[in-house]
Design a protein around this motif. Structure first.
Motif, mmCIF file in Angstrom:
data_model
loop_
_atom_site.group_PDB
_atom_site.id
_atom_site.type_symbol
_atom_site.label_atom_id
_atom_site.label_comp_id
_atom_site.label_asym_id
_atom_site.label_seq_id
_atom_site.Cartn_x
_atom_site.Cartn_y
_atom_site.Cartn_z
ATOM 1 N N TYR A 21 0.830 -1.198 0.000
ATOM 2 C CA TYR A 21 0.000 0.000 0.000
ATOM 3 C C TYR A 21 0.866 1.251 0.000
ATOM 4 C CZ TYR A 21 -3.066 3.660 1.626
ATOM 5 O OH TYR A 21 -3.754 4.843 1.739
ATOM 6 N N PHE A 22 1.834 1.265 0.883
ATOM 7 C CA PHE A 22 2.686 2.443 1.073
ATOM 8 C C PHE A 22 3.472 2.743 -0.202
ATOM 9 C CE2 PHE A 22 6.280 4.636 3.299
ATOM 10 C CZ PHE A 22 5.518 5.674 3.808
ATOM 11 N N PHE B 254 1.102 3.997 -2.898
ATOM 12 C CA PHE B 254 0.654 5.358 -2.626
ATOM 13 C C PHE B 254 1.723 6.365 -3.047
ATOM 14 C CE2 PHE B 254 -0.953 9.081 -0.634
ATOM 15 C CZ PHE B 254 -2.310 8.863 -0.452
ATOM 16 N N ILE B 255 2.976 6.060 -2.715
ATOM 17 C CA ILE B 255 4.062 6.975 -3.093
ATOM 18 C C ILE B 255 4.199 7.040 -4.618
ATOM 19 C CG2 ILE B 255 6.579 7.261 -3.027
ATOM 20 C CD1 ILE B 255 6.478 6.270 -0.137
ATOM 21 N N TRP C 180 4.141 16.987 -0.459
ATOM 22 C CA TRP C 180 4.298 15.662 0.132
ATOM 23 C C TRP C 180 3.743 15.594 1.539
ATOM 24 C CZ3 TRP C 180 4.779 11.327 -2.428
ATOM 25 C CH2 TRP C 180 5.148 11.421 -3.774
ATOM 26 N N MET D 257 -2.879 10.212 2.611
ATOM 27 C CA MET D 257 -2.690 8.788 2.873
ATOM 28 C C MET D 257 -3.328 8.411 4.209
ATOM 29 S SD MET D 257 0.752 6.524 2.453
ATOM 30 C CE MET D 257 1.658 7.224 3.821
#
Lengths: 218, 218, 218, 218
Positions: C65-66, C69-70, D95, D102
């Protein structure tokens, strides 16, 4: 802990355009995910008749979908018209809109319930109560925004305001009657939920358009 | 209960920009949730070949996804072009758009059905009928909006109107032919659904661009 | 059947603002539904340790997921920058964007696959190939839009164009290297997917800002 | 491989309007998919009481939904106010916003966990930590954007900045207290998560409005 005071600019910084953008996102998503709740038939080695039959058996889900889509369409148009007149937002209007959007966002839940248990009167009443709540919050928003021309154009025609208030009260009245009808027939009740407001709200305005596009005041 | 009359301003308060915003939300969501219906393989202790094989077996789901994505892309472009010309909205246009969006929002249902039963002719016909309905509502919207220049720019070129009407009628004709092809091969039919309109609609306009970027009237 | 010609105005009617609106919807949805694929643990009568342990066991899903997302964040920023320079759209650009959005919309599928089979090299390579395809379509869009200043501001600085083209080619190169790394360690490969582009793309530009906010040409 | 330098225009090309559009999409979707996690009861041949009872048993899910909706509403309003003051974006702000989004996008995960295990203290603490992280990122964004008037209007009132910084620090403090309360009662803790910020943030500003709509500086 002494909390800092709330600056006055806060309320005025709430642009209605961004409330509309959030609303459009919520309505767009709800209209789209409604259909995700209808289960696509899963049949191994189906014959030519199996799938059409399985789809036909889903008719209560499709009816629920169709009714909810129309109700969402009407609610979107109604909110759309409202924000044509509402020129400013304050915290109270914002949270009334949040309550409105929360009720819109939960439509898929009661719609799925309705599609599964169309013959259960408790479910039909709950669905009707949901629509009733949406229309009452909508009416309350009109009342709040127009009282003393609080958040609307200061030159708004008071006659227009009265018409909008009365019209936005007609929908909850229709929903109350439709809830009552569920004691006779649950399907009838569901059909009235969508089609009476549609007939009442949309047909006359098409008619009005044809009759003459002359502006009322000129 | 005597219902209050519908004020004339209602129709004119429907800004096309917000209809476009709702449409963009619906299209964006449908394009995205389409892929949620493709089941990610679940295999305990897979060997190196198990997952590639399981993915390859999903090819009908991927084909369905791909075809629907292209159809949605074309529909979005087509509606986009339409709202370039449509300058005003009335209640009828709004509800034609709602019907259009309802048909768009249900694409994931028929796409999943198609991905599961690509060999069932009834399913391929139903999918084709769905696309046919989308293209017919699109054509009807052109017809309604341009008749007597009802909702378009009053100075619109009548030749342009004719071209758009004929073009928007070509897509349903292609869908009818593709539905007919399903009696021969269901896969062929599905491929025609996406690629004939793409080839017909996109390639010539790239070609037209290259040929000369001279404006037709100047 | 003689098909009518495509009018020239079609291409010019494609406003980039609406392409951006559709893109924002797609990115917003993908970023949000990514998390729906992580299964919330279901344990009957859990002890105090059961749920924390069940959550910790989900670490490959959270890592996937992380990373996604990035990657989505970087892709969104990159497309954002691109449409700062792209002033017009034609059919080819539109369909390159559609291909870009289709690749974005399928990120949840490969992300879920990655979260489930983080130890399977085939899955890590597929995920890397997916990111590679996204970055190549992005590069191709720059190349198409800037060639002969086709769709960009006619006064754009050619030096800027060169920098963008080279930069948009650096990301696919990094992805190729990361795919190669999967032969050593799949987790390492996944971490490189997200963090090398982040470090390369974001840190220097923060640095550049601090160093001096003087415009380069003045 | 010598990487090309990052052009200075990159940072300035980040329009806040598109960050807001992405945020509205994310918030709209999260608010809507939250409800998808509440399972619609499935009962074969239910009696008149079965469904109302099954719905009542879902109360922890509805409480979780309601609390998360209010928290999301407050976060949206807070970000909304922030971008009223933030006039420019740089990579760091972007960011920080991505991190904020997020955390927003993962709210459905912790909400479902909360609805299922409302009596598990570990889950209530995790949910509180999630809200704490959201409010801390929000505070950090204020701090970053306003330091030396970096990204805000150069003529912003420094007194206003101080008030926003202190106010955006009050919410994390409330969350810390609420996390502590979970040692006494998990339900109490959850109620405090939503209602203390609501009472603190919304009621005084309505009050402030009534008291006088005089601008503070005039």
């Amino acid at each position: 802990m002494a909390l800092p005071p709330v600056p006055h600019e806060f309320a005025s910084s709430l642009r209605t355009s961004r409330i509309e953008a959030l609303s459009d996102a919520v309505f767009g998503i709800v209209m789209t995910i409604l259909v995700l709740e209808i289960p696509v038939p899963e049949i191994e080695h189906p014959t030519a008749q199996d799938i059409p039959r399985a789809l036909l058996r889903l008719w209560p889900m499709f009816l629920g979908y169709f009714v909810s889509f129309i109700v969402l369409g009407m609610s979107w148009v109604a909110q759309h018209e409202q924000f044509h007149f509402v020129k400013r937002a304050d915290q109270a209007l914002l949270w009334m809109t949040m309550l409105f959007l929360m009720l819109i966002a939960t439509v898929p839940f009661t719609t799925t319930l309705l599609g599964r248990y169309l013959d259960q009167q408790a479910v039909v009443v709950l669905y009707g109560a949901h629509l009733l709540a949406i229309s009452l919050v909508h009416h309350a928003t009109w009342r709040y925004a127009t009282r003393n021309r609080r958040l609307v154009d200061p030159h708004i025609d008071l006659e227009d305001v009265k018409i909008h208030l009365r019209r936005s009260l007609a929908t909850p009245v229709i929903y109350l009657i439709a809830i009552g009808l569920s004691f006779m027939s649950t399907v009838l009740s569901v059909v009235v939920y969508a089609f009476v407001p549609l007939v009442y709200g949309v047909l006359p305005s098409i008619y009005a358009k044809r009759e003459g596009s002359r502006p009322r005041k000129s």
